[in-house]
Design an enzyme around this catalytic site. Structure first.
Site, PDB file in Angstrom:
ATOM      1  N   ARG A  17       0.815  -1.219   0.000  1.00 25.04           N
ATOM      2  CA  ARG A  17       0.000   0.000   0.000  1.00 25.04           C
ATOM      3  C   ARG A  17       0.856   1.279   0.000  1.00 25.04           C
ATOM      4  O   ARG A  17       0.508   2.274   0.623  1.00 25.04           O
ATOM      5  CB  ARG A  17      -0.960   0.015   1.202  1.00 25.04           C
TER       6      ARG A  17
ATOM      7  N   SER B  89     -10.925  -0.038   3.855  1.00 24.77           N
ATOM      8  CA  SER B  89     -10.051  -0.584   4.896  1.00 24.77           C
ATOM      9  C   SER B  89      -9.286   0.551   5.574  1.00 24.77           C
ATOM     10  O   SER B  89      -8.596   1.323   4.919  1.00 24.77           O
ATOM     11  CB  SER B  89      -9.072  -1.591   4.301  1.00 24.77           C
TER      12      SER B  89
ATOM     13  N   GLU C 137      -4.128   2.994   6.646  1.00 25.73           N
ATOM     14  CA  GLU C 137      -4.184   2.758   5.207  1.00 25.73           C
ATOM     15  C   GLU C 137      -4.933   3.894   4.526  1.00 25.73           C
ATOM     16  O   GLU C 137      -4.582   4.319   3.436  1.00 25.73           O
ATOM     17  CB  GLU C 137      -4.857   1.423   4.899  1.00 25.73           C
TER      18      GLU C 137
END
EC number: 1.3.1.98
Length: 320
Positions: free
Chosen positions: A194, A243, A313
């Site tokens: 990520r 998320s 995130e």
């Protein structure tokens, strides 16, 4: 983040070489620009949480040349942030300094040549996956499960259901804050989980992905499986941001949050989802400060319970 006057040393609220139109100082000359430049542009309606302040400016370019011209004229004087679907983002209540670039339909085209899928930076993940399916290109089905646009996928190494962008990206075209158009091969982005090395303020305008030959029916079945799995496990019909925390190595963020007793935890109008504990939701009255504050409280409780400090995130942008 600091206020724009502190960062850019504007005099009387006007940037260098700005124009005044209708009593509003524009950051650049608008002569020849065909896109829409909006001051004090509301962002809450454009992000999934439906919270947050305004952008100092929003520019919606007509096409690639229009965007290049605009950024060339900015000359790096203002911070630039690209905005896709706003699905993985908290816009803080103080708004976003500088210019938000919103890519529209001219940047949402998808084409397929052999096993290579070329996409505009504003193309939605489901469109990319569907175009690949129709052309018999496998390996991009996972994009059906990511609620966002190609530009965001490329910057964040977006992924789901066992695959991520770094597995299939060939290269991307990027406009840098000074208006320069460059092509970056996937290796230059130094992908990790990520995260990429894409420069701040760079706007992804297109990307090329490579798949493998596949049967459209089998590809479609896998896309349906992904869609059903998302529907069953995630609070898709709420005001959420996807998320919230990265999965620590060998662990699942949602399990750590659950074991820390945070399922259903609230702060103001924000809540940890009862359905999936790695999702925060706006129950209807939340501010961005509620959502971010709840996230920080979850991180604190998880650390106290397990010794693991979760990493965000979701992107958090703008002034507190």
């Amino acid at each position: 983040m600091e206020q724009p006057d502190d960062v850019f040393n504007w005099d009387n609220g006007m940037a260098p070489d700005c124009e005044v139109e209708g009593g509003v100082a524009t950051p650049v000359s608008t002569e020849g620009l065909r896109g829409k430049l909006t001051p004090d542009a509301p962002l809450a309606k454009l992000v999934w949480f439906k919270t947050g302040g305004n952008a100092d400016w929003m520019f919606e370019p007509e096409d690639l040349d229009d965007l290049r011209l605009f950024l060339e004229r900015l000359e790096g004087e203002l911070p630039v942030m690209a905005l896709g679907l706003g699905s993985n983002m908290i816009v803080r209540d103080g708004g976003v300094p500088g210019v938000v670039i919103k890519l529209g339909k001219p940047f949402a085209k998808v084409s397929v040549d052999g096993q290579v899928v070329t996409c505009g930076g504003g193309a939605h993940g489901i469109l990319v996956a569907s175009a690949a399916r129709d052309a018999g290109v496998a390996g991009l089905e996972f994009m059906r499960g990511i609620p966002g646009t190609v530009g965001g996928f490329v910057r964040m190494n977006g992924g789901a259901y066992g695959r991520e962008v770094s597995d299939c990206l060939i290269d991307c075209q990027v406009i840098l804050p000074d208006g320069a158009l460059v092509t970056l091969p996937a290796a230059d982005l130094q992908y990790t989980y990520r995260h990429s090395a894409l420069p701040d303020g760079a706007v992804v305008v297109s990307a090329r992905f490579e798949g493998t030959p596949g049967d459209p029916e089998a590809i479609g079945a896998e896309m349906d499986r992904i869609a059903d799995a998302r529907e069953a496990s995630q609070p898709l019909r709420t005001k959420t941001g996807g998320s919230t925390f990265k999965n620590p190595p060998g662990m699942k963020a949602w399990e750590l949050v659950d074991k820390a007793g945070c399922r259903g935890l609230t702060m103001g109008g924000a809540q940890v989802s009862e359905k999936h504990t790695n999702f925060l939701i706006n129950t209807g009255t939340a501010t961005s400060a509620d959502i971010e504050g709840l996230g920080e409280e979850v991180r604190r409780r998880v650390y106290e319970n397990s010794g693991v400090m979760l990493e965000w995130e979701i992107q958090r942008v703008g002034r507190p």
